[in-house]
Motif scaffolding. Structure first.
Motif, PDB file in Angstrom:
ATOM      1  N   UNK A 240       0.840  -1.125  -0.125  1.00 34.69           N
ATOM      2  CA  UNK A 240      -0.028   0.089   0.123  1.00 34.69           C
ATOM      3  C   UNK A 240       0.942   1.129   0.068  1.00 34.69           C
ATOM      4  N   UNK A 241       1.942   1.385   0.811  1.00 35.94           N
ATOM      5  CA  UNK A 241       2.881   2.479   0.629  1.00 35.94           C
ATOM      6  C   UNK A 241       3.437   2.855  -0.566  1.00 35.94           C
ATOM      7  N   UNK A 242       3.710   1.391  -1.200  1.00 33.02           N
ATOM      8  CA  UNK A 242       4.343   1.630  -2.458  1.00 33.02           C
ATOM      9  C   UNK A 242       3.387   2.030  -3.611  1.00 33.02           C
ATOM     10  N   UNK A 243       2.246   2.115  -3.310  1.00 35.69           N
ATOM     11  CA  UNK A 243       1.181   2.446  -4.223  1.00 35.69           C
ATOM     12  C   UNK A 243       0.577   1.435  -5.247  1.00 35.69           C
ATOM     13  N   UNK A 244       0.930  -0.038  -4.529  1.00 38.30           N
ATOM     14  CA  UNK A 244       0.719  -1.072  -5.230  1.00 38.30           C
ATOM     15  C   UNK A 244      -0.803  -1.657  -4.829  1.00 38.30           C
ATOM     16  N   UNK A 245      -1.817  -2.229  -5.708  1.00 39.71           N
ATOM     17  CA  UNK A 245      -2.941  -2.703  -5.431  1.00 39.71           C
ATOM     18  C   UNK A 245      -2.811  -3.971  -4.362  1.00 39.71           C
ATOM     19  N   UNK A 246      -3.669  -3.592  -3.416  1.00 37.77           N
ATOM     20  CA  UNK A 246      -3.481  -4.546  -2.353  1.00 37.77           C
ATOM     21  C   UNK A 246      -5.121  -5.544  -2.298  1.00 37.77           C
ATOM     22  N   UNK A 247      -4.959  -6.792  -2.576  1.00 37.53           N
ATOM     23  CA  UNK A 247      -6.158  -7.633  -2.726  1.00 37.53           C
ATOM     24  C   UNK A 247      -6.172  -8.847  -1.464  1.00 37.53           C
ATOM     25  N   UNK A 248      -7.230  -9.001  -1.127  1.00 37.61           N
ATOM     26  CA  UNK A 248      -7.301 -10.273  -0.127  1.00 37.61           C
ATOM     27  C   UNK A 248      -8.371 -11.107  -0.403  1.00 37.61           C
ATOM     28  N   UNK A 249      -8.295 -12.450  -0.115  1.00 39.33           N
ATOM     29  CA  UNK A 249      -9.252 -13.595  -0.224  1.00 39.33           C
ATOM     30  C   UNK A 249      -9.934 -13.706   1.212  1.00 39.33           C
ATOM     31  N   UNK A 250     -11.110 -13.576   1.043  1.00 36.21           N
ATOM     32  CA  UNK A 250     -12.092 -13.741   2.412  1.00 36.21           C
ATOM     33  C   UNK A 250     -11.886 -15.196   2.991  1.00 36.21           C
ATOM     34  N   UNK A 251     -11.983 -15.328   4.213  1.00 40.43           N
ATOM     35  CA  UNK A 251     -12.344 -16.409   4.860  1.00 40.43           C
ATOM     36  C   UNK A 251     -13.100 -16.347   6.077  1.00 40.43           C
ATOM     37  N   UNK A 252     -13.370 -17.701   6.757  1.00 36.23           N
ATOM     38  CA  UNK A 252     -14.197 -17.809   7.557  1.00 36.23           C
ATOM     39  C   UNK A 252     -13.700 -17.221   8.710  1.00 36.23           C
TER      40      UNK A 252
END
Length: 365
Positions: A240-252
């Motif tokens: 995030x600090x580098x300006x990159x896209x941050x994506x995450x897979x949701x979980x239980x």
């Protein structure tokens, strides 16, 4: 074209204990070349309050490293050279020196990082495999850290399409040892990258630097599974600090391995379920804006003269153990940002401050 002598000087300066990437490039801007910076180190050490002088490795030691790297089948690339990973080069600052083994062209393609838990679940492993394989089939190089769990699955699934492993230790130090075979397969068809000198064995403090390279080489980072306190969350923050896209897979919510990814989503990361979601997101990114370097938070002013004792003391008093933006330190010490940068360089060389990527500085320990 850099001469062989100046290239050797560049590596010597980068390998000098006490000089990190920020101070490396500050010294280059101040003295004009790595050779001139090396010539100035004795005077800078004498002026500083450092207990041990700054001592670059002798030329013979670096020459031996170059020979050992060559025998291993790898090579050293500088951030000024054309086959250095392009997205990484545009960080402020990039690692000055990398050792690479394999196909550097993979780092010049569109890249995405996939990281996550070492103790990954079966479901998490399957998601990582499927995502890496499909992204690879769509022309992306997959970047990860060769760790157990999610990293290993992402690498293995993208061996045919192109994968990049970033190590915490030297290019010849395979960690974890369970990944000896995977390492060999990546060396044969992919790319292995290390910031560490040849022969160096990784320590715990080296992995945040590795994570910064993983995200810095990538247009975006996907976190598949991560506990609330994990290296993958550090990678996401750095991305995030580098300006990159941050994506995450949701979980239980009942699985502690999903606590970190769910927290990222709560904080604003983009939810992804599979490769199609990632492709949709990356398709909206202008690669030029991803790779564009942010404005430098400070520049060295060569006409400002040497810092006074009063300036040094004011900046020391403004520093804290927690990294702070340099403009905040400048404000607290009543100095212009460029002047504060010059003072911080002196303090880092004396072992009293740490200048960090992202325009941050902290008190040294």
């Amino acid at each position: 074209m850099m001469s062989d002598g100046e290239r050797l000087n560049w590596i010597r300066l980068a390998r000098t204990h006490g000089i990190g990437p920020v101070s490396f490039f500050q010294l280059l801007r101040r003295f004009g070349s790595a050779g001139a910076a090396l010539d100035a180190l004795p005077e800078l050490s004498n002026r500083s309050r450092r207990a041990r002088p700054l001592q670059p490795p002798p030329p013979e030691q670096v020459e031996q490293e170059l020979k050992a790297v060559h025998r291993y089948g790898a090579r050293i690339v500088l951030s000024s050279e054309p086959d250095y990973p392009p997205l990484l080069r545009d960080l402020e600052p990039p690692p000055p020196v990398l050792t690479v083994l394999g196909n550097t062209g993979l780092a010049a393609r569109p890249t995405v990082a996939i990281v996550g838990a070492r103790n990954a679940s079966a479901a998490g492993r399957k998601i990582a495999r499927n995502m890496a394989a499909e992204l690879g089939q769509n022309g992306f190089s997959i970047v990860s850290g060769l760790a157990l769990g999610i990293d290993g699955e992402a690498h293995a699934a993208s061996l045919e399409s192109g994968t990049v492993a970033v190590l915490g230790g030297a290019i010849d130090h395979v960690y974890p040892p369970q990944h000896q075979r995977l390492y060999a397969e990546i060396a044969a068809s992919g790319l292995i990258v290390s910031e560490s000198p040849f022969g160096y064995r990784a320590k715990a403090q080296d992995f945040p630097r590795r994570n910064r390279i993983i995200t810095g080489m990538s247009m975006g980072v996907v976190v598949v599974e991560a506990a609330e306190r994990s290296g993958s969350l550090i990678s996401a923050r750095v991305a995030g600090e580098q300006g990159r896209e941050v994506m995450a897979v949701p979980g239980s919510p009942l699985d502690p391995r999903a606590a970190g990814t769910n927290s990222l989503l709560h904080q604003g990361a983009t939810l992804v379920r599979h490769a199609d979601d990632v492709l949709d997101i990356l398709a909206t990114l202008d690669r030029r804006s991803v790779s564009a370097p942010p404005p430098r938070p400070f520049e060295y002013d060569p006409d400002a003269g040497e810092p006074s004792e009063s300036e040094l003391q004011r900046v020391v008093e403004a520093l804290s153990p927690h990294p702070m933006p340099i403009d905040e330190i400048a404000r607290a010490s009543s100095l212009p940002a460029a002047r504060c940068a010059a003072v911080l360089l002196e303090l880092e060389l004396s072992g009293e401050a740490q200048t960090l990527p992202g325009g941050l500085a902290a008190k040294a320990f």
